[in-house]
Design an enzyme around this catalytic site. Structure first.
Site, PDB file in Angstrom:
ATOM      1  N   ASP A   1       3.453  14.922   1.441  1.00 31.97           N
ATOM      2  CA  ASP A   1       3.772  14.943  -0.064  1.00 31.97           C
ATOM      3  C   ASP A   1       2.919  15.543  -0.841  1.00 31.97           C
ATOM      4  O   ASP A   1       3.294  16.123  -2.018  1.00 31.97           O
ATOM      5  CB  ASP A   1       4.161  13.651  -0.657  1.00 31.97           C
ATOM      6  CG  ASP A   1       5.476  13.046  -0.211  1.00 31.97           C
ATOM      7  OD1 ASP A   1       6.302  13.872   0.369  1.00 31.97           O
ATOM      8  OD2 ASP A   1       5.910  11.971  -0.640  1.00 31.97           O
TER       9      ASP A   1
ATOM     10  N   ASN B   1       9.961   7.061  -2.238  1.00 36.02           N
ATOM     11  CA  ASN B   1       9.787   5.735  -2.131  1.00 36.02           C
ATOM     12  C   ASN B   1      11.066   4.814  -1.925  1.00 36.02           C
ATOM     13  O   ASN B   1      11.157   3.706  -1.214  1.00 36.02           O
ATOM     14  CB  ASN B   1       8.857   5.099  -3.255  1.00 36.02           C
ATOM     15  CG  ASN B   1       7.474   5.406  -3.149  1.00 36.02           C
ATOM     16  OD1 ASN B   1       7.101   6.352  -2.235  1.00 36.02           O
ATOM     17  ND2 ASN B   1       6.898   4.990  -4.166  1.00 36.02           N
TER      18      ASN B   1
ATOM     19  N   VAL C   1       0.756  -1.187   0.168  1.00 32.05           N
ATOM     20  CA  VAL C   1      -0.024   0.080  -0.042  1.00 32.05           C
ATOM     21  C   VAL C   1       0.859   1.137   0.059  1.00 32.05           C
ATOM     22  O   VAL C   1       0.498   2.450  -0.726  1.00 32.05           O
ATOM     23  CB  VAL C   1      -0.904  -0.006   1.067  1.00 32.05           C
ATOM     24  CG1 VAL C   1      -1.736   1.239   1.321  1.00 32.05           C
ATOM     25  CG2 VAL C   1      -1.954  -1.172   1.153  1.00 32.05           C
TER      26      VAL C   1
ATOM     27  N   GLU D   1      -0.369   7.345  -3.332  1.00 30.29           N
ATOM     28  CA  GLU D   1      -1.785   7.699  -3.207  1.00 30.29           C
ATOM     29  C   GLU D   1      -2.105   9.072  -3.564  1.00 30.29           C
ATOM     30  O   GLU D   1      -3.173   9.438  -4.163  1.00 30.29           O
ATOM     31  CB  GLU D   1      -2.270   7.718  -1.530  1.00 30.29           C
ATOM     32  CG  GLU D   1      -2.173   6.234  -1.220  1.00 30.29           C
ATOM     33  CD  GLU D   1      -0.909   5.386  -0.901  1.00 30.29           C
ATOM     34  OE1 GLU D   1      -0.291   6.169  -0.816  1.00 30.29           O
ATOM     35  OE2 GLU D   1      -0.798   4.421  -0.374  1.00 30.29           O
TER      36      GLU D   1
ATOM     37  N   ASP E   1     -14.343  20.217 -41.670  1.00 29.15           N
ATOM     38  CA  ASP E   1     -13.107  19.825 -40.898  1.00 29.15           C
ATOM     39  C   ASP E   1     -13.417  18.879 -39.743  1.00 29.15           C
ATOM     40  O   ASP E   1     -12.478  18.336 -39.033  1.00 29.15           O
ATOM     41  CB  ASP E   1     -12.499  21.141 -40.083  1.00 29.15           C
ATOM     42  CG  ASP E   1     -12.374  22.195 -41.007  1.00 29.15           C
ATOM     43  OD1 ASP E   1     -11.365  21.857 -41.970  1.00 29.15           O
ATOM     44  OD2 ASP E   1     -12.718  23.506 -40.730  1.00 29.15           O
TER      45      ASP E   1
ATOM     46  N   ASP F   1      -6.033  25.256 -40.710  1.00 31.36           N
ATOM     47  CA  ASP F   1      -6.700  25.900 -41.709  1.00 31.36           C
ATOM     48  C   ASP F   1      -6.366  27.227 -41.902  1.00 31.36           C
ATOM     49  O   ASP F   1      -5.439  27.800 -40.953  1.00 31.36           O
ATOM     50  CB  ASP F   1      -8.382  25.901 -41.147  1.00 31.36           C
ATOM     51  CG  ASP F   1      -9.271  26.230 -42.552  1.00 31.36           C
ATOM     52  OD1 ASP F   1      -8.935  26.200 -43.431  1.00 31.36           O
ATOM     53  OD2 ASP F   1     -10.469  26.417 -41.932  1.00 31.36           O
TER      54      ASP F   1
END
Length: 940
Positions: free
Chosen positions: A759, A726, A311, A316, A664, A358
């Site tokens: 974070d 991490n 987890v 997250e 178009d 165009d």
């Protein structure tokens, strides 16, 4: 020209299942004389009887395009949860709930964090749903191109009715400036010219007739007018033969609806990232479980620990950060007149490698403007653009007679600006340009018309290419004023006005006029000539009026480029974006405009027409597009545009297509990014596109590309920020496992507190970073480039490795300093609680410095200013304050098993954070010094 193939009547089933059933009229309608059309379409010159209307409406339906099928709101909302990354988070939440159920005794903190993860998923879905719903509703509120009302004959009386109430067989009355409400067969036409740009892409008005025609494509039937076009000049009556989905407009609408929506590069990247993150989390959790079980740890506790790590390894905060970053990009673009209907389309613009644009209305202002007047052998420049009388004619005295004659020989009129729109032209835009240049030369045409009222007119027709008017002056004399194509008019002139003196038109002077005309035409200007002659009476014959004329001079005009487009084109060139003009206009006109805005700089660009494209097979088209030179595609159809977009995508290009007309729409939908015009675009085009330019300007595309690139850069910044820590969370756990330490240096609850508490705010602030100054000096990234490229992963490992070494060292330094054997440590040991608090605080503090470090790729963060993103400082400060609360507040100490830190501890952690920033600044310095010419870090 005309048709052997049947004109679609409302019963023509060839258009697909949405066409009305039944038949009315038949394939012979275009070939019939006007008087015979009424019988064929079962109506009369007096229009339909009111009693017939209801039955036809039941049979053919309302005159409106079918609403695009939309998923229900609940399905749209549910779709936010089916994204793979959302699924990963839902699984993560479920695993956390499972971990709570397996814990003995159960830890309420784990339950709280599981609920928090689920809340993040719900919040992310709500943000994405609200943003996309709001953007689409805003797009739908833009004005539709199909007219709301029209004039109809019913029961012999003229009525004004909603356009949706028209049925086949209705007789409509059309005048200059009217939008055509349905596909109609003309029965009366008085010098009618129609602007078919919305269907064909041609900006020039084309002549229409009520006479029978021969064979040819539907859109080339000169006795028909079509929904979505407008009448530029003349007046007419016409019988409706197709309504709603059965019209040409409806045909292209269905063609666009059938084209599949392409996934953006970021959609593919996020899906790939979600798979990798999910796989990595599962693998690492399983590996940790397999390593710790043989060490004698309790099976259930080890399983719960492994689940917690899985987890924890899922970021997250990433989905919410991603959505908010995209939403910020959407808002920034909206402030710059670019409405984005889908969040992920923001980033896709930043990866664009080719823009198929165009011409009319996008590069140009869709307003004819006189830029040069030639009289008496001298050119006279005209300044100012558009229909506002702002500008002047250089030395206007010699050209006033020319501009007076041209202005009096006009039927258009200038409409003053209103609260809702600016100054505009009612009638032919070419004539409108003449009225404006006359005003710039100081002429009061209203006073001139009052002094010389018109007494006769010979309207323009496409055969003789002239228009003539007869005027009476105050002395009872009569004068004819004629304007038209220079070649036609010059042949009817016997004299020329040369600096106020009437001279015979000798061969030498005639050659000078021809040379002047060729010079103007070579600049891509539309050239008109004007002449006059005195008359004996007020009712002369046309041949008399248009012979023995005195030439007054030439007028050169164009649809001016938008003033901001040149800088935008240059920005695209610097950014490595190829611009391909794709237009229905004439090649010479297209090349002239392309040169003016900088799309064409070479002496001989590749100019390919739709006919030439038809002759190219797939390999030939690929070869054409493989050439790196400048390319203009002219006189192209919707199918041609689709072929070009598909071929470019086949080469790996990320293609943005701009357009405003219904023609178009198929290419807009098939492109990676379809960009429609908001002010002048059709409903069909806006529905097909994922972005709408509210100001119709190509420059807004460049701004959107710049912001889109910034969004992608910011996504990478917060990815590096989120994933680098991490490593700092995982490495101490692995080190403790292999060192034989019985406990973990940081718990899953602590990791989740970092992920959710410390974070998210800095990551959001990184997502709001403004574009770096050199963002448009970099080439676009390759379509196959991954978010987690080698450079990005290298930076994650570099920054994460420094953090990991720091917190691992702090943990074992604290453990070893206590002198307690490993086997004696328990969860309640004060030294252990201090050590894991040091690890958590170390990650939070180092992440604060990490956020500063990743703000730039190669440029020093001190150069852009440490205080230039106050939200980042506030977010980092909040994270440190939350960490202090976890360390010092007893209720939070109980939840996270932490202990209070001393001032010296914070100083050590701050030193490690400063070391990380210094190391990253050194790396950037080395890149700037040793690899100054390479692509910016993170681009590959």
């Amino acid at each position: 020209m005309g048709m052997e193939t049947p004109v679609r009547t409302p019963g023509d089933g060839g258009r697909g299942p949405t066409a009305p059933s039944g038949t009315l009229g038949g394939p012979t309608v275009p070939r019939l004389a006007p008087a015979e059309v009424f019988a064929e379409l079962d109506t009369s010159p007096r229009g339909l009887a009111s009693t017939d209307v209801a039955g036809r409406r039941d049979r053919f339906g309302f005159n409106e395009l079918p609403q695009a099928r939309r998923r229900g709101l609940w399905r749209d909302l549910a779709g936010q949860f089916t994204d793979l990354f959302a699924v990963v988070l839902l699984v993560a939440s479920a695993i956390t709930f499972l971990a709570y159920g397996l814990q003995q005794p159960r830890d309420v903190g784990t339950l709280q964090l599981a609920v928090a993860i689920l809340g993040v998923v719900v919040l992310n879905a709500a943000i994405g749903f609200a943003q996309e719903y709001s953007a689409e509703r805003t797009a739908e509120s833009l004005q539709a191109m199909v007219p709301h009302t029209c004039r109809v004959l019913r029961d012999g009386e003229r009525q004004e009715l909603p356009a949706r109430d028209l049925v086949p067989g209705d007789v409509v009355v059309l005048e200059a400036g009217d939008a055509v409400p349905a596909d109609c067969r003309l029965t009366e036409a008085h010098e009618v010219r129609a602007n078919n740009a919305a269907l064909t892409g041609e900006s020039d008005a084309v002549g229409r007739t009520a006479e029978p025609v021969g064979a040819g494509p539907v859109l080339e039937a000169r006795n028909c007018v079509f929904m979505g076009t407008d009448i530029a000049a003349g007046s007419a009556k016409a019988v409706v033969f197709a309504t709603g989905a059965a019209t040409e407009f409806g045909h292209i609408f269905r063609l666009a609806a059938a084209a599949p929506r392409q996934k953006t590069p970021l959609q593919l990247q996020v899906a790939s990232m979600a798979r990798r993150v999910a796989g990595a989390a599962l693998a690492i959790g399983a590996a940790l479980f397999a390593v710790r079980v043989p060490t004698g740890q309790p099976f259930v506790e080890t399983f719960v620990f492994a689940l917690g790590v899985m987890v924890a390894l899922v970021p997250e905060g990433l989905p919410a950060t991603l959505s908010v970053s995209l939403a910020i990009g959407v808002r920034r673009m909206a402030r710059r007149h670019a409405l984005v209907k889908q969040l992920l389309a923001v980033e896709a613009l930043g990866s664009t490698t080719v823009v198929c644009t165009d011409k009319t209305g996008t590069l140009t202002q869709a307003e004819m403007t006189v830029v040069q007047v030639w009289a008496g052998g001298e050119p006279h420049a005209v300044s100012g653009v558009g229909y506002g009388p702002v500008g002047e004619v250089s030395d206007p005295r010699p050209v006033r007679a020319l501009l007076r004659a041209a202005g009096l020989c006009c039927n258009a009129r200038l409409v003053p600006p209103s609260d809702r729109e600016g100054r505009r032209i009612l009638g032919d835009t070419t004539e409108g340009a003449l009225l404006v240049v006359a005003a710039k030369a100081g002429l009061d045409l209203a006073a001139e018309e009052a002094a010389a009222p018109r007494v006769a007119e010979f309207p323009f027709d496409s055969t003789r290419k002239l228009m003539s008017t007869v005027h009476a002056d105050t002395g009872g004399r009569y004068h004819a004023y004629v304007k038209g194509a220079p070649q036609e008019l010059l042949a009817r002139c016997s004299a020329i006005d040369w600096s106020g003196e009437r001279r015979p038109l000798t061969a030498e002077l005639r050659a000078a006029v021809i040379t002047a005309n060729d010079e103007l035409a070579s600049q891509g200007l539309r050239v008109l000539a004007a002449a006059w002659r005195p008359l004996a009476d007020s009712r002369p014959a046309q041949d008399e009026v248009e012979s023995e004329l005195t030439l007054l001079g030439l007028v050169g005009m164009l649809d001016p480029p938008r003033p901001e487009v040149s800088d935008a084109v240059n920005a695209c060139r610097r950014a490595g974006i190829r611009i391909v003009m794709v237009t229905g206009d004439h090649p010479l006109t297209a090349e002239a405009v392309a040169r003016r805005v900088g799309i064409v700089r070479e002496a001989a660009p590749a100019i390919v027409t739709g006919t030439q494209l038809d002759e190219l097979g797939e390999n030939g088209l690929d070869s054409l597009l493989d050439e790196s030179g400048e390319l203009l595609l002219c006189r192209v159809s919707p199918e041609h545009k689709m072929r070009v977009v598909t071929a470019l995508q086949r080469r790996g290009e990320v293609v943005a297509v701009t357009g405003d007309g219904a023609n178009d729409a198929p290419a807009l939908k098939h492109a990676d990014i379809g960009v429609a015009m908001g002010a002048s675009g059709t409903d069909v085009a806006r529905e097909a596109a994922v972005m709408v330019l509210l100001d119709d300007s190509f420059a807004s595309i460049t701004t959107a590309v710049r912001l889109g690139r910034s969004v992608y850069q910011n996504i990478r910044k917060f990815l590096i920020y989120l994933f680098s820590h991490n490593i700092a969370e995982l490495v101490p756990i692995l080190a403790a496992t292999f060192a034989g330490f019985p406990l973990v240096p940081i718990t899953a609850v602590q990791i989740l507190a970092i992920d959710l508490g410390s974070d998210v705010l800095p990551a959001l602030a990184l997502g709001a970073e403004p574009p770096e100054p050199d963002v448009m000096d970099r080439p676009p990234r390759a379509r196959q480039e991954r978010l987690f490229s080698t450079a990005v992963m290298g930076r994650v490992l570099f920054l994460g490795g420094i953090q990991a070494l720091g917190v691992t060292a702090v943990f074992f330094w604290h453990i070893h300093g206590s002198g307690i054997p490993y086997s004696d440590f328990t969860k309640d040991e004060p030294v252990y609680r201090e050590a894991i608090t040091m690890v958590q605080a170390g990650i939070v503090v180092s992440q604060f410095f990490n956020a500063l470090a990743v703000r730039t790729d190669r440029q020093s963060v001190f150069r852009i200013g440490l205080l230039s993103n106050p939200w980042l400082l506030a977010g980092g400060g909040f994270g440190i304050a939350l960490m202090a609360a976890i360390s010092y507040l007893p209720p939070l100490q109980d939840v996270f098993n932490t202990a209070p830190l001393a001032a010296a501890d914070w100083a050590v952690l701050a030193g490690f954070g400063a070391l990380l920033l210094a190391a990253e600044e050194t790396r950037k310095w080395w890149l700037r010094r040793h690899r100054p010419g390479n692509r910016k870090e993170g681009e590959r």
